[in-house]
Scaffold this active site. Structure first.
Site, PDB file in Angstrom:
ATOM      1  N   HIS A 127       0.808  -1.224   0.000  1.00 35.56           N
ATOM      2  CA  HIS A 127       0.000   0.000   0.000  1.00 35.56           C
ATOM      3  C   HIS A 127       0.837   1.268   0.000  1.00 35.56           C
ATOM      4  O   HIS A 127       0.315   2.357  -0.258  1.00 35.56           O
ATOM      5  CB  HIS A 127      -1.002  -0.015   1.169  1.00 35.56           C
ATOM      6  CG  HIS A 127      -0.413   0.225   2.522  1.00 35.56           C
ATOM      7  ND1 HIS A 127      -0.081  -0.788   3.385  1.00 35.56           N
ATOM      8  CD2 HIS A 127      -0.125   1.367   3.175  1.00 35.56           C
ATOM      9  CE1 HIS A 127       0.389  -0.277   4.516  1.00 35.56           C
ATOM     10  NE2 HIS A 127       0.369   1.018   4.412  1.00 35.56           N
ATOM     11  N   ASP A 157       0.212  -7.641   1.564  1.00 34.13           N
ATOM     12  CA  ASP A 157       0.595  -6.230   1.689  1.00 34.13           C
ATOM     13  C   ASP A 157       2.106  -6.065   1.712  1.00 34.13           C
ATOM     14  O   ASP A 157       2.648  -5.253   2.454  1.00 34.13           O
ATOM     15  CB  ASP A 157      -0.039  -5.586   2.922  1.00 34.13           C
ATOM     16  CG  ASP A 157       0.071  -4.060   2.869  1.00 34.13           C
ATOM     17  OD1 ASP A 157       0.014  -3.505   1.758  1.00 34.13           O
ATOM     18  OD2 ASP A 157       0.251  -3.429   3.932  1.00 34.13           O
ATOM     19  N   SER A 254       4.645   2.827   7.993  1.00 34.43           N
ATOM     20  CA  SER A 254       4.270   1.697   7.150  1.00 34.43           C
ATOM     21  C   SER A 254       5.428   1.257   6.263  1.00 34.43           C
ATOM     22  O   SER A 254       6.013   2.060   5.540  1.00 34.43           O
ATOM     23  CB  SER A 254       3.079   2.092   6.278  1.00 34.43           C
ATOM     24  OG  SER A 254       2.583   0.986   5.596  1.00 34.43           O
TER      25      SER A 254
END
Length: 507
Positions: A127, A157, A254
């Protein structure tokens, strides 16, 4: 003094041998797995326990130079951030430049990444880089270099990107299987557009499934229409088996590193549990042992080569066991066996309860999914299952996605069977869709008449309905029969989407 001199000489020779060995293998780096490369790079390092020391200074110093700032930019509509207010925030919410109420993709965003090899392979989240038109990496020496995507996988992911650089600092991969609840860990990344930031906490849980990947893979109307034309419904192949930590993680972390106190990479930070979009206690990281296989596939093939057992299942607990009328409250209850799959060849049947994989006890779906996620088509896996009160063992050969006929379920009638009172048509839900949502039964809405009751449902076409007025439904006939239990002319419709269960009243 002579003894000390001999020790220094031995250490020097050992180090030189390790460097020489690496240089010898360097031209063939891409033929080695990431773990094999690391074994060469860290050959002279002593083996120490996963938990390490309580002092994090050395671990932070070792890791920080190899954690990079990833900046992405977008020139068009790269997607939308349609958020439902769930406490589990990822995707655009996890970017330093993202906003919680965004309606379209940001023009620019940022995240983190971890350098795995001196020649520029970097792991991050899917992402972070998905749909980006431009990806730039800011290295620890403040150089800014362009990156290209080698491979990405929304089901885990994970993404692998590459920059053209040499002699980069790297992080040593650890063993996430050895991570213990209560163990100290560090989160390293670029939260809230700050420079390199290190936070500490403990591992508060393992094998955590928060449903975020499935929630963000809801079939689009185009996918449903493709299903009606071809019989192929996209399945939910997401794998969630997160390491949960209370080390502070915020938007921008992230793709960054979760490391143990020895400075070994044990996870890739991916999500936070938050009602505000910033840290309120829990973060989630993808175990590095799962990532190793995915990343090796990216470098070899550009995509994941995933193996499948070929069953759909429901994780057992007290409530689920009562619903299925079984005594066991742990394990995975097989709801369907896909024809032509490895499970079918191994003799697994509907109603079996999978209890162990490779000798390890299964309590919930992540226990199985993560271990299978580390394997490839053609690999064999040992399963222990319960049938008629007896434990049995079998060996299942995993098959690829295209070789399992169950991934292309029989085409349901485009019209289905009409239920006049609701102004909608229904057909039995295909196995792939039930597997996607983790349910054992239900019907899908195949058509909706304008101006009739069911038109008030948002995005009704393709919706999976599991019960009407508290009665389980598996056909249009079941739906019609259940309508007789309406109270004051109002019917209660229950179903499931990728965002979770819903209940809707209709008159």
């Amino acid at each position: 003094m002579k003894r000390i001199g001999l020790m220094v000489a031995a250490a020097f020779i050992g180090g030189a041998a390790a460097i020489g060995g690496y240089k010898l293998l360097e031209p063939k780096n891409d033929s080695l797995s990431f773990q094999e490369q690391q074994n060469v790079l860290f050959a002279s390092n002593p083996k120490i326990a996963s938990t390490g020391a309580v002092d994090f200074v050395e671990a932070a110093a070792a890791v920080s130079p190899a954690v990079v700032h990833i900046k992405t930019s977008y020139t068009g509509g790269g997607g939308s951030a349609d958020k439902s207010g769930s406490p589990f925030d990822m995707f655009e919410d996890f970017f330093g430049g993202g906003g919680r109420r965004m309606q379209r993709a940001p023009r620019a965003a940022s995240g983190s990444g971890v350098i795995l090899t001196p020649d520029g392979y970097i792991v991050t989240n899917n992402h972070v880089v998905d749909n980006a038109d431009k990806i730039e990496v800011v290295l620890s020496d403040r150089r800014k270099v362009s990156a290209k995507v080698i491979g990405k996988d929304p089901n885990t992911d994970l993404a692998l990107i590459k920059v053209e650089a040499t002699n980069l600092p790297i992080v040593k991969m650890g063993n996430s299987d050895n991570v213990q609840i209560g163990e100290w860990v560090l989160a390293v990344g670029f939260p809230l557009d700050l420079q390199t930031t290190v936070t500490a906490g403990i591992v508060s849980a393992k094998a955590r499934n928060i449903g975020i990947l499935a929630r963000n893979s809801q079939p689009t109307e185009e996918e449903y229409e493709e299903y009606q034309r071809t019989g192929k419904m996209p399945t939910n192949n997401s794998i969630e088996s997160y390491i949960q930590t209370d080390a502070a993680i915020n938007p921008g972390n992230s793709g960054g590193a979760l490391v143990n106190a020895n400075g070994e990479l044990v996870g890739i930070n991916a999500a936070i549990a938050s009602q505000t979009g910033t840290n309120v206690g829990y973060g989630f990281a993808i175990p590095v042992n799962l990532a190793k296989k995915i990343l090796d596939d990216f470098r070899k093939y550009g995509a994941v080569k995933r193996g499948y057992i070929g069953v759909t299942f429901a994780a057992l607990d007290a409530d689920q066991a009562e619903k299925l009328n079984v005594k066991d409250i742990t394990g995975l209850y097989v709801t369907d066996v896909i024809p032509g799959s490895g499970a079918a060849a191994a003799g697994l049947q509907k109603g079996d309860i999978i209890k162990k994989v490779e000798g390890a006890t299964i309590y919930d779906s992540p226990d199985l999914q993560e271990k299978i996620g580390r394997l490839s088509p053609g690999d064999r896996v040992q399963l222990t299952y319960l049938r008629d009160g007896q434990l049995k063992n079998t060996s299942v050969t995993l098959k690829g996605e295209n070789s399992v006929s169950g991934n292309k379920p029989e085409l349901a009638s485009a019209g289905g069977t009409k239920v006049e009172k609701l102004g909608a048509s229904f057909a039995p839900a295909p196995a792939a869709l039930k597997s996607r949502y983790g349910v054992s039964g239900g019907v899908i809405v195949t058509n909706v008449e304008p101006g009739k009751a069911f038109e008030s449902f948002p995005n009704a076409k393709g919706l999976l309905i599991t019960s009407v007025n508290g009665k389980a439904v598996n056909s249009a006939k079941d739906v019609e029969a259940a309508l007789a239990n309406s109270r004051a002319g109002i019917s209660t419709i229950t179903g499931v989407t990728s965002r979770g269960k819903f209940t809707y009243s209709i008159d």
